[in-house]
Design an enzyme around this catalytic site. Structure first.
Site: not given
Length: 273
Positions: A131, A144
């Site tokens: 990401s 995350y």
């Protein structure tokens, strides 16, 4: 016909990637962790498996079936993952472990089992879905962020360890993409964060929860899930894939900023997002 195993195909990026590759002549082994989603994938014409990446036996069983069918595996796209919102101080160790069990330990288990196949057959492509939050960090996304940073570390190391082989290791740094990610994140936020007793309670209610509950996505530079699917398609058709692929302008911009700005300046920029 080249084949590929994709994890996390219930919705969004995983499903779209499976559809794009299937449409373009690849044999796709699509997986999901819920029975209903496996049935949906089979109804769409996929060779589908039930794989919860936290389950070693399910991974091994799927890979064994693939080898029985095709005698080889050409590629794997480690896409399965989820987001756990909340300030770092509001994350229990147990909740952080849950984030890592899927996003990093599950990904790692698939990778090491696939590596045994690739080493034996002498080739293969590993595609790790990271990401933009594996490059920079945003507040209230600590769990995350940490899981994606861990993917970066493992992937950068593995890539060095396969030098000289016909095994490629690529990481995709995806920015804002339309999917059910936000909806699932809201569920995890409500279930695992003590909103009322948090130092950030007012901010959670005013900003974070409101954003997660919104049905409109006004995130700058947002792209459809096909933007990631097209990158995986490109990797599958490339003899020597690049080690890293950025998806969305947000990833390019923030990646560039991190290289030129000091940490303190970056903190001020990112804290406004």
């Amino acid at each position: 016909m080249k084949n590929i195993l994709i994890t996390g195909c219930s919705t969004g990026i995983g499903l779209e990637t499976a559809l794009v590759l299937k449409h373009n002549g690849f044999k796709v082994y699509a997986s999901a962790r819920e029975d209903k989603d496996v049935i949906k994938l089979k109804n769409l014409g996929f060779n589908a498996f039930k794989i919860d990446v936290r389950n070693k036996e399910q991974i091994a069983s799927a890979l064994s079936t693939i080898l029985e069918n095709d005698k080889r595996l050409d590629a794997v796209f480690n896409n399965a993952g989820f987001g756990q919102p909340g300030a770092v101080e509001d994350l229990s160790t147990e909740v952080l472990k849950e984030q890592f069990e899927t996003n990093i330990f599950g990904l790692h288990e698939v990778t090491i089992q696939v590596m045994k196949i690739f080493r034996k057959q002498g080739y293969g492509k590993i595609i790790q879905h990271s990401s933009v939050l594996g490059i920079i960090s945003l507040k209230f996304r600590g769990a995350y962020n940490a899981s994606k940073y861990a993917i970066e570390g493992l992937t950068d190391t593995l890539r060095q360890e396969v030098i000289g082989s016909n095994i490629s290791v690529s990481v995709i740094n995806t920015g804002p993409v339309t999917s059910s990610f936000r909806e699932n994140s809201l569920k995890n936020f409500n279930a695992n964060i003590d909103i009322e007793n948090s130092y950030f309670s007012k901010l959670y209610k005013k900003e974070l929860k409101k954003r997660l509950e919104s049905t409109k996505d006004n995130t700058p530079f947002n792209l459809p899930a096909s933007s990631v699917a097209n990158v995986v398609f490109k990797i599958m058709n490339t003899k020597k894939p690049k080690p890293r692929y950025y998806v969305t302008k947000a990833t390019y911009i923030l990646g560039f900023c991190k290289r030129i700005f000091s940490t303190s300046i970056m903190d001020k920029i990112l804290n406004k997002m």
